[in-house]
Write a protein that holds these residues in place. Structure first.
Motif, PDB file in Angstrom:
ATOM      1  N   ASN A 121       0.823  -1.206   0.000  1.00 16.71           N
ATOM      2  CA  ASN A 121       0.000   0.000   0.000  1.00 16.71           C
ATOM      3  C   ASN A 121       0.862   1.265   0.000  1.00 16.71           C
ATOM      4  O   ASN A 121       0.720   2.115  -0.872  1.00 16.71           O
ATOM      5  N   ALA A 122       1.747   1.375   0.973  1.00 16.04           N
ATOM      6  CA  ALA A 122       2.566   2.576   1.094  1.00 16.04           C
ATOM      7  C   ALA A 122       3.792   2.291   1.942  1.00 16.04           C
ATOM      8  O   ALA A 122       3.764   1.456   2.854  1.00 16.04           O
ATOM      9  N   VAL A 123       4.873   2.994   1.624  1.00 18.18           N
ATOM     10  CA  VAL A 123       6.068   3.011   2.464  1.00 18.18           C
ATOM     11  C   VAL A 123       6.208   4.443   2.962  1.00 18.18           C
ATOM     12  O   VAL A 123       6.441   5.369   2.180  1.00 18.18           O
ATOM     13  N   VAL A 124       6.023   4.623   4.266  1.00 18.00           N
ATOM     14  CA  VAL A 124       5.941   5.952   4.867  1.00 18.00           C
ATOM     15  C   VAL A 124       7.197   6.218   5.686  1.00 18.00           C
ATOM     16  O   VAL A 124       7.528   5.462   6.594  1.00 18.00           O
ATOM     17  N   CYS A 125       7.891   7.289   5.354  1.00 15.84           N
ATOM     18  CA  CYS A 125       9.099   7.668   6.092  1.00 15.84           C
ATOM     19  C   CYS A 125       8.825   8.906   6.937  1.00 15.84           C
ATOM     20  O   CYS A 125       8.357   9.928   6.426  1.00 15.84           O
ATOM     21  N   LEU A 126       9.113   8.802   8.229  1.00 13.45           N
ATOM     22  CA  LEU A 126       8.981   9.955   9.117  1.00 13.45           C
ATOM     23  C   LEU A 126      10.329  10.641   9.253  1.00 13.45           C
ATOM     24  O   LEU A 126      11.360   9.982   9.417  1.00 13.45           O
TER      25      LEU A 126
END
Length: 225
Positions: A121-126
């Motif tokens: 779905n998504a790769v989210v980087c903070l």
């Protein structure tokens, strides 16, 4: 054909706010049956008030979700979740702060099993807005995490000025032009846009990775995906 289970991966350097975002996602979506894989360092960091019981290293949460710690081979952890009696319809993965996201992304794109069961779905980087400049100069892992993500959340924005935020946004856009950049303060974000994003595009990520050249001891090194 059975619908594939969406996978959302949370990455980002130590202290960027991954666990806070993870707990926010869980709380904002009480009717989603998440399976959660936490990183292998320290105790399970999901909100203690959610924990009910543990069986075979799988923790049952009060909202019907399940959580486990990544203490063995990644594929073995996935198999254990799939064979557990707990149904789930979304997989959340929090990587370690120093992780190479490729090691978590790759199993869902390659092989004979996971690509047919899961959809990335998504790769989210903070990104820690207040400490990005200092840490990015010393840890090339940050640049790798940014390059391999389709969503970049600039976290803790209340600690910097608007001018600093604008500058950081431009830097991140240059590093990963195809990524969606979201300013945020301590994971107060509406997370529906994250778990329903379906924004991961392998071709765009590959282009970002190709242009990524981290500097370590004044020597440039290319990243292999």
């Amino acid at each position: 054909m059975k619908e594939r289970i969406p996978v959302t991966i949370l990455t980002g350097f130590l202290g960027a706010g991954k666990t806070s975002l993870l707990n926010t996602i869980i709380k904002q979506h009480p009717y989603t049956k998440f399976a959660i894989i936490e990183n292998e360092f320290g105790e399970l960091a999901v909100d203690g008030g959610l924990l009910l019981a543990a069986k075979e290293n799988i923790y049952e949460l009060s909202n019907g979700c399940i959580c486990c710690s990544l203490q063995s081979e990644f594929s073995a952890v996935i198999d254990r979740l799939l064979s557990s009696p707990y149904p789930f319809n979304h997989l959340l993965i929090e990587t370690t702060g120093i992780a190479n996201p490729a090691t978590v992304i790759r199993p869902f794109l390659e092989g004979e099993k996971f690509p047919f069961l899961f959809e990335l779905n998504a790769v989210v980087c903070l990104i820690d807005a207040n400490n990005y400049k200092n840490k990015s100069n010393n840890f090339h892992e940050i640049h790798r995490q940014i390059a391999m993500s389709d969503t970049l959340i600039i976290n803790k924005t209340v600690l910097i000025t608007q001018e600093e935020l604008n500058t950081l946004t431009k830097i991140l856009h240059k590093k990963n032009p195809s990524a969606t950049i979201v300013p945020n303060s301590y994971s107060s974000i509406n997370t529906t846009s994250i778990i329903q994003a379906f924004s991961y595009r392998q071709e765009q990520i590959a282009s970002s990775i190709f242009s990524y050249m981290p500097i370590n001891n004044t020597k440039k090194r290319a990243v292999n995906f």
